[in-house]
Each structure stands twice: as structure tokens, then as C-alpha cells.
Design a protein around this motif. Sequence first.
Motif: not given
Length: 412
Positions: A10, A41, A62, A64, A362, A364
Motif C-alpha cells: 500500500k 502507486q 498485507t 505496508e 486504491d 495498492h
Amino acid sequence: EEPVLLAELKPGRPQRYDWKSSCETWSVAFSPDGAWFAWSQGHCVVKLIPWPLGEAELGCKTSERKSRGGKAETWSRGAAKEKTLECGQIVWGLAFSAWPAAEDGDTDPACAVGLPCLVLATGLNDGQIKVWEVQTGHLLFSLLGHQDVVRDLSFAPNGSPILVSASRDKTLRVWDLSRDVPFPSGDTFLLSPGRQVQVLSGHVQWVYCCSISPDCSMLCSAAGEKSALLWSMRSYTLIRRLEGHQSSVVSCDFSPDSALLVTASYDACVIMWDPYTGEQLRTLRHVPLHSTLDSSSEIHTSSLRSVCFSPEGLYLATVADDRLLRIWALELRSPVAFAPMTNGLCCMYFPHGGFIATGTRDGHVQFWTAPRVLSSLKHLCRKALRTFLTTYQVLALPIPRKLKEFLTYRTF
């Protein structure tokens, strides 16, 4: 075997609501050698990440990447370091390629003498194309000429410094990125990397996608039209229009042997073509996953966004607005695997297989497992032959009809 989500990266900076920031991931790309991954991104930023990802990232769902001040952290794995490219404009297209080797006396410090360097081209919102040296993250130069968004980029797969760009100004442009290309300026000739070779006109709508065949003989372009255009990369002339879709064609890709071309459209169909003859070989229809859904309410939800071939040429991946990543086997008319994803925009296979990267609205990027397959000897032979034989040349061979049908992918 269904695709498994390995990691999701992300943006590491807070979301901005100013429309100029644009948080969408419109493009993802792996370098040809598989050593780097590029990710637009959003927020005018491209992230360059050494591949493979760390075990901690691939082992969780996930990941980040954040650091103080909202800037992405720079980290290293061996000699390769993650880099953030501040492009200053919304980034729409990405493409990797090697740049010719530096020579003695070359003042460009980006590459060692005698060694080609890996470059990344970025297509921007203002019509610029910025070309970056990957190992250092330095901006090498900018290409100017387009009058609107540069939506997609494609380098010649044979390693030659030829770049094709597709734009909302309804044109494609061919660039030669050879070092020290002479171009006229008044009564003198200047030496500069990056020269516009040709402008290809023929579309009447925004050009969404461009793809150069692996044998570098053809170029396919898709715009907001019901037909895709096929161009010669030798003469830069139009070969034919590929007509068959019922809505805008938005994505296209060639098979690794250049014998097949796929186009994806908002009409929820992928059409597989023989690019040499223009014949439609197969149509793959994106129907709702659950047949109980009201088809009238789903008419737009299967609109396709992206299609790509797997490296060995036996699978396709597609991303559609029905929030599904689909994987198709070349010989079958129905998907062999599904994975739920939200707001997907693009997809790209890892050059050595086994992974698919997808980008979302988004900002991602997600990494999925993909079927690993050991190609049959029959397919390997077909792929080797079709790499240098056109459909017409195969049909002229003194071999049995069934063998010709197999070599020309008429045995589906």
C-alpha cells in the motif's frame, strides 16, 4: 488451484483528495530479468522494488511500507535498494528496457562503460515520458511530443532501444533511445538520446494500450473504439483493423511466440486472433461467477480492464470490473481459476512465471500465485517454430493438415 494472495503493498503516504494527486495504480511492470518491480502507486510516485520481496512480505497477506514524514522507506537487499521516483505528474504507463552500453568518453555517469543499464520509462499526465536509470534512480532524460496523457508504453522485446507510446492525443509515437542519436537543429546536428522516429495516426479515440510482438514485427494498439489496429514495426504502416468487439477495446497482448494476439474490451469479451491473417480463433466471455445474478444488472460489471499472457504462453490472466482476477488455460473456454480482488485496473505476469501482480484503484498492488506448468514437448516445439515462422509460412509447409492446424492454434 485458486490464486493465493501472497502480499499486498500500500502507498506509504496519506491519501490526498486533490484530484491532481490521483491514487490509482494504472500500471505495474516487472523488469525483463525479473530483478525489479515497478509500481505506479498514485500521488505522482513510482516505487522501484528489488525482486523477490522479502520473506516477511511474501509470508503475510498485507504489507505496508511506511516511514516518518509519510515518505517510503529506502531499504536494501544486497546491492539493490528500493527507490522512490517523484515524477511530478500522475503516472499512467510503465515499461522496462535495457539502454545501450556506455562508451569510452561518455559523460553519462549512470552506466558503467561497456555495460547496458536497466531503464524505466514513465508515461505522465502532461504528455511527457520520463526515462530513469533503475540502479541509481536518476532521471536520464524526458521525451516531449505528446499533447495529452501518455497512457501506455512498450519497449521492443528484442533489446533494441525502440519505445512505443500510446496517448490520449489519439496517436502512437515511436522513439529511438539510442545513445548519441543525431538530429538536426538549424545548420548543425546535435547529439541527444531520444528521438521521435514516427507518429502513427489512425485512431479517433484515446489510445489505451500498445503492445509490440516478441518478434518485433508487429504492433497492436487499442483505443476507445470497437476495433484494434495492427501495425508493421518495419514500415510503421497499418496492416489491418481487427473488428469483432461490440464495445471499446482497452487492452491487448501478444503470445510469447507472436503467433497469437488477445484483445480485451468493455463488452466483457477477450478475443484471440491470428495476427497474421486477422482471423478470430476464440472468444472468451466473462460471465457472472454466480448464475443466479440478474444478468441485466450485471451488464457493465464484467467490463474488462487488462489482459496478459503467461511467460510460457499457456495461460491468460484478466482483470474485470466484477472484482475478479481470472486465469484462463489456452485450450479451454472457461476460466480455470478465480480470485476476488477489489477495483482491479491492471495485471502483469512475473517473467519467469508463478506470480501475477495486479494494481487497484486504491493505489495498492497485490501479488498472487499463478499456475506453474511444465510445457509439453509438443507446445515447446510449436512455440520454437512459431517464433520464426508466420502462419502463411506454416501453411505452405509440406506437412499433414492436422499438424498445420496444431502449429497455427486451430485445434482449440
